[in-house]
Design a protein around this motif. Structure first.
Motif, mmCIF file in Angstrom:
data_model
loop_
_atom_site.group_PDB
_atom_site.id
_atom_site.type_symbol
_atom_site.label_atom_id
_atom_site.label_comp_id
_atom_site.label_asym_id
_atom_site.label_seq_id
_atom_site.Cartn_x
_atom_site.Cartn_y
_atom_site.Cartn_z
ATOM 1 N N ARG A 40 0.775 -1.411 0.088
ATOM 2 C CA ARG A 40 -0.231 0.501 -0.011
ATOM 3 C C ARG A 40 0.718 1.584 0.257
ATOM 4 O O ARG A 40 0.534 2.133 -0.570
ATOM 5 C CB ARG A 40 -1.154 0.064 1.077
ATOM 6 C CG ARG A 40 -1.490 1.303 0.981
ATOM 7 C CD ARG A 40 -2.136 1.558 2.526
ATOM 8 N NE ARG A 40 -1.248 1.289 3.559
ATOM 9 C CZ ARG A 40 -0.718 2.283 4.015
ATOM 10 N NH1 ARG A 40 -0.861 3.401 3.376
ATOM 11 N NH2 ARG A 40 0.339 2.741 5.227
ATOM 12 N N ALA A 41 1.649 1.090 0.966
ATOM 13 C CA ALA A 41 2.618 3.073 1.127
ATOM 14 C C ALA A 41 3.236 3.140 -0.240
ATOM 15 O O ALA A 41 3.611 4.042 -0.781
ATOM 16 C CB ALA A 41 4.207 1.990 2.257
ATOM 17 N N ASP A 42 4.133 1.842 -1.322
ATOM 18 C CA ASP A 42 4.082 2.409 -2.163
ATOM 19 C C ASP A 42 2.977 2.472 -3.773
ATOM 20 O O ASP A 42 3.296 3.310 -4.076
ATOM 21 C CB ASP A 42 4.945 0.423 -2.590
ATOM 22 C CG ASP A 42 6.469 0.184 -2.020
ATOM 23 O OD1 ASP A 42 6.840 1.408 -1.560
ATOM 24 O OD2 ASP A 42 6.283 -0.864 -1.901
ATOM 25 N N ALA A 43 1.970 1.825 -4.002
ATOM 26 C CA ALA A 43 1.064 2.179 -4.376
ATOM 27 C C ALA A 43 0.555 3.707 -4.059
ATOM 28 O O ALA A 43 0.379 4.528 -4.720
ATOM 29 C CB ALA A 43 -0.045 1.152 -4.109
ATOM 30 N N PHE A 44 0.671 4.030 -2.547
ATOM 31 C CA PHE A 44 -0.008 6.094 -2.582
ATOM 32 C C PHE A 44 1.205 6.810 -2.675
ATOM 33 O O PHE A 44 1.418 7.240 -2.969
ATOM 34 C CB PHE A 44 0.601 5.927 -0.696
ATOM 35 C CG PHE A 44 -1.083 5.779 -0.060
ATOM 36 C CD1 PHE A 44 -1.526 4.808 -0.730
ATOM 37 C CD2 PHE A 44 -1.200 5.479 0.919
ATOM 38 C CE1 PHE A 44 -3.443 4.133 -0.662
ATOM 39 C CE2 PHE A 44 -2.857 5.522 1.796
ATOM 40 C CZ PHE A 44 -3.625 5.233 0.355
ATOM 41 N N ASP A 45 2.763 5.722 -2.713
ATOM 42 C CA ASP A 45 3.635 6.859 -3.044
ATOM 43 C C ASP A 45 3.889 7.619 -4.559
ATOM 44 O O ASP A 45 4.142 8.001 -5.212
ATOM 45 C CB ASP A 45 5.232 6.840 -3.343
ATOM 46 C CG ASP A 45 5.453 6.583 -1.361
ATOM 47 O OD1 ASP A 45 4.836 6.862 -0.452
ATOM 48 O OD2 ASP A 45 6.259 5.008 -0.863
ATOM 49 N N ALA A 46 3.380 6.147 -5.014
ATOM 50 C CA ALA A 46 3.029 6.169 -6.894
ATOM 51 C C ALA A 46 2.126 7.472 -7.452
ATOM 52 O O ALA A 46 2.672 7.514 -8.572
ATOM 53 C CB ALA A 46 3.022 4.930 -7.416
ATOM 54 N N PRO A 91 -8.078 9.090 4.057
ATOM 55 C CA PRO A 91 -7.693 10.133 4.207
ATOM 56 C C PRO A 91 -6.116 10.755 4.187
ATOM 57 O O PRO A 91 -5.593 11.945 3.637
ATOM 58 C CB PRO A 91 -8.470 10.494 5.431
ATOM 59 C CG PRO A 91 -9.383 9.543 6.086
ATOM 60 C CD PRO A 91 -8.773 8.861 4.984
ATOM 61 N N THR A 92 -5.201 9.970 4.767
ATOM 62 C CA THR A 92 -3.822 10.415 4.600
ATOM 63 C C THR A 92 -3.234 10.921 3.201
ATOM 64 O O THR A 92 -2.245 11.105 2.650
ATOM 65 C CB THR A 92 -2.642 9.604 5.564
ATOM 66 O OG1 THR A 92 -2.725 7.838 4.725
ATOM 67 C CG2 THR A 92 -3.101 8.634 7.143
ATOM 68 N N LEU A 93 -3.938 9.799 2.108
ATOM 69 C CA LEU A 93 -3.650 10.291 0.933
ATOM 70 C C LEU A 93 -3.580 11.410 -0.148
ATOM 71 O O LEU A 93 -2.676 12.003 -0.491
ATOM 72 C CB LEU A 93 -4.306 8.698 0.321
ATOM 73 C CG LEU A 93 -2.952 8.688 -0.907
ATOM 74 C CD1 LEU A 93 -2.192 8.415 -1.653
ATOM 75 C CD2 LEU A 93 -3.935 8.160 -2.601
ATOM 76 N N MET A 94 -4.724 12.176 1.013
ATOM 77 C CA MET A 94 -4.828 13.396 0.308
ATOM 78 C C MET A 94 -3.450 14.471 1.075
ATOM 79 O O MET A 94 -2.867 15.274 0.076
ATOM 80 C CB MET A 94 -6.223 14.156 1.380
ATOM 81 C CG MET A 94 -7.642 13.683 1.261
ATOM 82 S SD MET A 94 -8.365 13.968 1.455
ATOM 83 C CE MET A 94 -8.276 14.534 3.560
ATOM 84 N N GLN A 95 -3.123 14.246 2.086
ATOM 85 C CA GLN A 95 -2.102 14.957 2.152
ATOM 86 C C GLN A 95 -1.057 14.738 1.498
ATOM 87 O O GLN A 95 -0.189 15.433 0.450
ATOM 88 C CB GLN A 95 -1.712 15.220 3.578
ATOM 89 C CG GLN A 95 -2.220 15.842 4.517
ATOM 90 C CD GLN A 95 -1.503 15.940 6.370
ATOM 91 O OE1 GLN A 95 -0.436 15.132 6.583
ATOM 92 N NE2 GLN A 95 -3.056 16.001 7.074
ATOM 93 N N GLN A 96 -0.456 13.617 0.973
ATOM 94 C CA GLN A 96 0.633 13.097 0.388
ATOM 95 C C GLN A 96 1.147 13.569 -0.880
ATOM 96 O O GLN A 96 1.598 13.901 -1.301
ATOM 97 C CB GLN A 96 0.543 11.980 0.924
ATOM 98 C CG GLN A 96 1.729 10.660 0.025
ATOM 99 C CD GLN A 96 2.007 9.294 0.462
ATOM 100 O OE1 GLN A 96 1.107 9.031 0.873
ATOM 101 N NE2 GLN A 96 2.597 8.522 -0.201
#
Length: 409
Positions: free
Chosen positions: A239-245, A258-263
């Motif tokens: 998941r963390a790698d998918a969010f980074d991508a 929700p944390t993906l919004m900030q990222q």
């Protein structure tokens, strides 16, 4: 609920010289926003109104906190309170106070119903919800605009959008993280979209239900098999790698919290959010996640624990924590306040999902083993030569055996 007025009169607990120990998880991503700051501020505020009580807080990363609490409990010296990811094992061993042993009636009544229910072991609530989150479909607005796409509302539309994104060279048209970090979450979202889930309405595991086998067959054939999930095999994508991508502009769509919004904001990615599609439209329920507070009986500080927790769960404090970490409030009063506040409008898509959200079966002591098994195995179900029926059948056999062992105790 008039919580402030109710809590204002709870300054006297009839105690003196009591130290309450709390072990909590860190929701921050740096020293600057560590949860230690939140808890220290809360403890100081509480202590100033309760001179006879000290609150000693230890905050650990999510990688360590569950293990720390387990070590303390195994050594016969659990903290008075722990705010961690699961409660059922401790409840099953008789180590916890029931929620209504420690919380006042107004505070208990303020919790969202399905969260209180998820905190039950054998129909008795021990797990006190602390923070919640739901999932929605994030999509890259820039990539969608270039391909003249609209957000999908069904699986067929999602696959068609992913194919159009692939044709334009998007690296991950739909990112499908079924790697060991958090595969149980992505899996559950798809199971719910297919009309089933990990369990049925009475809590029996249904991992290999016909609907679930159909769901993973569709994922294997219509997304993974057609090269629409990117260069990394889903079973190896975390998941963390998918969010980074996604934050790097390489992902067309993915299931996010929700944390993906900030990222994404930090990297300047323009994104939209819609409900995660189901097979034929919006599923009847989406996935929710909750973290838990629990109160250990060992110290005997029932009254003081209860008084402090009533303070923790005041509307003001629940809102402050939720806003600090882009989480959803677990109480009705704070949820209503957040829904009405302009400053919280970014969280409304997640907030609107919460009333219908279904949580992991955390009230089963077998869930920890089942979840770990899903993380290890589920990626094989969507591999080119994978058999969804065989993989889900194997997971079901493990779950049934773990469940039987739990019920035999």
């Amino acid at each position: 609920m008039g919580m402030t007025a109710i809590l204002g009169g709870c300054g006297s607990t009839g105690s003196s010289g009591v130290t309450l120990r709390l072990v909590a998880a860190d929701y921050g991503d740096s020293a600057a926003n560590s949860s230690k700051k939140y808890w220290d501020r809360l403890a100081q505020e509480y202590e100033s109104a309760h001179p006879g009580v000290k609150v000693q807080v230890s905050v650990y990363s999510w990688n360590d906190v569950d293990r720390k609490v387990k070590q303390m409990a195994d050594a016969g010296d659990p903290p008075d309170m722990a705010q961690i990811g699961a409660y059922a094992d401790y409840a099953a061993k008789g180590l916890l106070y029931k929620a209504d042993d420690v919380l006042s009636i107004p505070v208990q009544a303020d919790f969202l119903g399905q969260l209180s229910e998820a905190g039950q072991l054998r129909h008795v609530q021990y797990g006190i919800p602390f923070a919640a989150s739901t999932r929605v479909l994030f999509y890259n607005k820039t990539l969608f605009a270039k391909a003249n796409l609209t957000p999908p509302t069904t699986w067929a539309e999602l696959a068609a959008d992913a194919a159009a994104l692939k044709a334009r060279g998007v690296k991950y048209p739909y990112a499908l993280p079924l790697g060991p970090e958090e595969a149980q979450a992505e899996t559950m979202q798809w199971l719910l979209g297919g009309g089933s889930g990990y369990t049925d309405d009475i809590g029996t595991y249904t991992i290999d239900s016909p609907q679930n086998v159909e769901t993973f067959t569709w994922l294997r054939d219509e997304l993974v098999g057609k090269g629409l999930t990117g260069p990394v095999a889903p079973g190896r994508l975390n998941r963390a790698d998918a969010f980074d991508a996604f934050a790097n502009g390489e992902v067309g769509m993915l299931n996010g919290h929700p944390t993906l919004m900030q990222q994404a904001d930090k990297k300047g990615v323009k994104f939209g959010m819609v409900p995660m599609p189901g097979r034929n439209g919006t599923p009847k329920s989406t996935m929710g996640v909750a973290d838990w507070m629990m109160a250990f009986k060992k110290s005997g500080h029932r009254e003081q624990i209860g008084d402090f927790l009533d303070f923790v769960y005041s509307e003001k404090n629940v809102l402050a924590f939720s806003r600090e970490y882009d989480l959803l409030p677990v109480t009705g009063s704070a949820s209503e306040a957040m829904d009405a506040a302009e400053q919280d409008k970014a969280l409304r898509p997640f907030l609107s999902e919460l009333p219908l959200a279904q949580l992991y079966p955390v009230g089963k002591t077998s869930w920890a083993q089942v979840s770990a098994d899903v993380k290890k195995q589920i990626g094989r179900a969507v591999a080119p030569d994978g058999s969804p029926a065989a993989v889900l059948g194997q997971l079901q056999a493990t779950a049934t055996a773990a469940d039987s062992a739990e019920n035999a105790k």
